[in-house]
Scaffold this active site. Sequence first.
Site, PDB file in Angstrom:
ATOM      1  N   ALA A   1      48.742  52.676  45.842  1.00 21.65           N
ATOM      2  CA  ALA A   1      49.129  51.400  45.235  1.00 21.65           C
ATOM      3  C   ALA A   1      49.473  51.581  43.762  1.00 21.65           C
ATOM      4  O   ALA A   1      50.442  50.999  43.264  1.00 21.65           O
ATOM      5  CB  ALA A   1      48.008  50.381  45.387  1.00 21.65           C
ATOM      6  N   ALA A   2      48.692  52.413  43.055  1.00 19.77           N
ATOM      7  CA  ALA A   2      48.960  52.637  41.628  1.00 19.77           C
ATOM      8  C   ALA A   2      50.336  53.290  41.453  1.00 19.77           C
ATOM      9  O   ALA A   2      51.103  52.919  40.558  1.00 19.77           O
ATOM     10  CB  ALA A   2      47.860  53.501  41.017  1.00 19.77           C
TER      11      ALA A   2
ATOM     12  N   ASP B   1      44.525  46.502  46.494  1.00 17.06           N
ATOM     13  CA  ASP B   1      44.829  47.663  45.652  1.00 17.06           C
ATOM     14  C   ASP B   1      46.008  47.392  44.719  1.00 17.06           C
ATOM     15  O   ASP B   1      45.921  47.650  43.508  1.00 17.06           O
ATOM     16  CB  ASP B   1      45.153  48.889  46.536  1.00 17.06           C
ATOM     17  CG  ASP B   1      43.919  49.480  47.193  1.00 17.06           C
ATOM     18  OD1 ASP B   1      42.874  48.807  47.191  1.00 17.06           O
ATOM     19  OD2 ASP B   1      44.001  50.609  47.707  1.00 17.06           O
TER      20      ASP B   1
HETATM   21  O1  PMV Z   1      42.670  52.467  50.769  1.00 13.93           O
HETATM   22  P1  PMV Z   1      41.344  52.318  50.136  1.00 13.93           P
HETATM   23  O2  PMV Z   1      40.408  53.348  50.590  1.00 13.93           O
HETATM   24  O3  PMV Z   1      41.453  52.122  48.684  1.00 13.93           O
HETATM   25  O4  PMV Z   1      40.662  50.970  50.779  1.00 13.93           O
HETATM   26  C1  PMV Z   1      41.200  49.725  50.684  1.00 13.93           C
HETATM   27  C2  PMV Z   1      40.168  48.666  51.059  1.00 13.93           C
HETATM   28  C3  PMV Z   1      40.147  48.170  52.500  1.00 13.93           C
HETATM   29  O5  PMV Z   1      39.456  46.923  52.445  1.00 13.93           O
HETATM   30  C4  PMV Z   1      39.402  49.118  53.398  1.00 13.93           C
HETATM   31  C5  PMV Z   1      41.541  47.940  53.076  1.00 13.93           C
HETATM   32  C6  PMV Z   1      42.315  46.812  52.430  1.00 13.93           C
HETATM   33  O6  PMV Z   1      43.539  46.783  52.614  1.00 13.93           O
HETATM   34  O7  PMV Z   1      41.727  45.940  51.784  1.00 13.93           O
END
Ligand code: PMV
Length: 332
Positions: A120-121, A162
């Site tokens: 995402a970053a 994220d």
């Molecule tokens: O992708 P990560 O490991 O940063 O996890 C994101 C968090 C979750 O709740 C597991 C998935 C989401 O989309 O919110």
Amino acid sequence: MEESTLKATASAPAKIILCGEHAVVFYEPAIVMAIDKQAYVTVEARSDQAIYIKSRNLGVSGRYERGRFKLGVGGGAAKSKLDPIRIAVEKTLELAEKKMGLNVLVDSDIPVAAGLGSSAAVAVATIAATGKLLETSLSKEKICSIAYEAEKTVHEQPSGIDNYISTYGGITIFRRGEKFTPLEARANVILVIGNTKVSRSTGLLVRHVSELKEAYPKVINPIIKAIGRISVSAANALQDGELKRLGELMNVNHGLLYALGVSSEELDQLVYAARRAGALGAKLTGAGGGGCMIALVTPDKLEKVRRAIRRAGGIAMLAKKNDRGVQVWEEK
Ligand code: PMV
């Protein structure tokens, strides 16, 4: 790479989830904090129509031209690693109603596939840098929503947490589909991150929880609801400056994530090592299955917890809050 005259660079932070991961996919609240690890993306114009992407930290590169991918370095997995970045670039070009070739250089100090929101970053920084180069003014809201589209290609049903925190920075209680409201935390949140070095796929873990929920709704739904309640109580604890309460809630949250089957032996080992060394609370962070855990510490216990995580086989890093979110600048 070809020469060009204009360049724009953007940075965007990683994140940790203090509580509420997985439940947030099902519209329960989560608490998330941007941290001082960043992704950097530089975008420059090319004289042809190709999109060339090189990711230093992933060690892959390749070029997209007329719908075709040509591998630079990185082998068979390169395309799937670079595709989300290409999508972020193309969506920004589309919005700006421009067609042009670009060189995109990605660098990052965020561990990959570790639950810290690296993809995402990178997406957020790519969109902001591309927008700046194209001289299209992109609001944070727009950057965040394009990044969400790119995130959807990484895993099927992201909550958006994220891309959201990476765009805005700070600490907040996040509810899927709602607007950003910063959380007034009275307490100074000091966290030690422990990386198990085990990589995992967020998509698969999210699917696992979905399947469990479908198979045992009467058992799993209350667990998901309880996680949401932890987030609300944790937000109150943060607002009251009550770190001890926050730590306890984090411990309960880890237990519920364990019940959902998203912890791992490596994560549990680091969690217990941190608690034994005096952390106020410790839990996995992000999707789990490997990746990272976090330990909430007081300054006097920081070194002890850091050492304990290392001795238990993890990489320990100190995490501080990043308040700025995405930043962008231009070079002529
Ligand atoms: O992708 P990560 O490991 O940063 O996890 C994101 C968090 C979750 O709740 C597991 C998935 C989401 O989309 O919110």
